[in-house]
Design an enzyme around this catalytic site. Sequence first.
Site, PDB file in Angstrom:
ATOM      1  N   ASP A  36       0.786  -1.257   0.000  1.00 14.66           N
ATOM      2  CA  ASP A  36       0.000   0.000   0.000  1.00 14.66           C
ATOM      3  C   ASP A  36       0.808   1.293   0.000  1.00 14.66           C
ATOM      4  OD1 ASP A  36      -1.971  -1.917   0.195  1.00 14.66           O
ATOM      5  OD2 ASP A  36      -2.924  -1.105   1.985  1.00 14.66           O
ATOM      6  N   CYS A  55      -2.394  -2.645   7.539  1.00 17.19           N
ATOM      7  CA  CYS A  55      -2.265  -3.543   6.389  1.00 17.19           C
ATOM      8  C   CYS A  55      -0.963  -4.336   6.370  1.00 17.19           C
ATOM      9  CB  CYS A  55      -2.477  -2.759   5.101  1.00 17.19           C
ATOM     10  SG  CYS A  55      -4.196  -2.193   4.994  1.00 17.19           S
ATOM     11  N   LYS A 104      -7.010  -4.779  -3.098  1.00 17.08           N
ATOM     12  CA  LYS A 104      -7.770  -5.285  -1.949  1.00 17.08           C
ATOM     13  C   LYS A 104      -8.744  -4.233  -1.467  1.00 17.08           C
ATOM     14  CE  LYS A 104      -4.154  -3.883   1.184  1.00 17.08           C
ATOM     15  NZ  LYS A 104      -5.024  -2.970   1.943  1.00 17.08           N
TER      16      LYS A 104
HETATM   17  C1  VGL Z   1      -4.909   0.841   5.511  1.00 14.52           C
HETATM   18  C2  VGL Z   1      -6.497   1.730   6.896  1.00 14.52           C
HETATM   19  C3  VGL Z   1      -7.439   1.640   5.908  1.00 14.52           C
HETATM   20  C4  VGL Z   1      -3.485   0.415   5.318  1.00 14.52           C
HETATM   21  C5  VGL Z   1      -5.858   0.735   4.513  1.00 14.52           C
HETATM   22  O1  VGL Z   1      -3.024   0.358   4.167  1.00 14.52           O
HETATM   23  O2  VGL Z   1      -2.827   0.129   6.344  1.00 14.52           O
HETATM   24  N1  VGL Z   1      -5.239   1.328   6.698  1.00 14.52           N
HETATM   25  N2  VGL Z   1      -7.108   1.146   4.715  1.00 14.52           N
END
Ligand code: VGL
Length: 205
Positions: free
Chosen positions: A8, A150, A105
């Site tokens: 991410d 994540c 995702k």
């Molecule tokens: C994430 C919160 C919401 C992450 C993704 O990538 O850690 N955290 N969506």
Amino acid sequence: MRALIVVDIQNDFMPGGALSVPHGEETVPVANLLMDHFDIVVATQDWHPKDHSSFVTRHPGSKVGDVIEVGGLPQVVWPVHCVAGTRGAAFHPALNVEKATIFHKGVLASIDSYSGFFDNGHKRATGLGDFLREKAVGEVFVLGVATDYCVKLTALDAVREGFKTRLIEDGCRGVNLHDGDVVKAITAMREAGIAILNSHQLVAT
Ligand code: VGL
Ligand code: ZN
């Protein structure tokens, strides 16, 4: 085989982004450096519909950081972030994703997905586990954002899926919604059998 899983590293998680992770941009050079040392590189991308159930806009009366229940699961309320196809969902412009295989995702509005392997209910697989097994990967190295969401869930699922799992700690940054969340996440990963490494242990600089 060994694989690098880059979690991410997207604009919305960078300082100035919608769900900014302090110093998130510091993960980029570590990811870029390590990618050269792996034949198999995977990058996950948080990729939400614009009405995703984690978004504060879906829950009048709630505020960001509240924990509510969605579909029987606890759900942290987040700002609108990483809407599929937007600039916020794009990878950090300096991240070298050329050789990465990308897995999305959080694509269904009804359920969140912190892990790169499964949604938070462990019902729907993203395909990452099968991809790694097809490539005969036995060992994965994980870095990215956010350490306490994540990254942690991806690493814990990697263990669950039977991969020898390592965390590259200097290649991760966390949200720390509550003080100590990152430290707790690292402890949980270590207790699950994940070795906590520094990128310098993999690459002599
Ligand atoms: C994430 C919160 C919401 C992450 C993704 O990538 O850690 N955290 N969506
Ligand atoms: Zn998200």
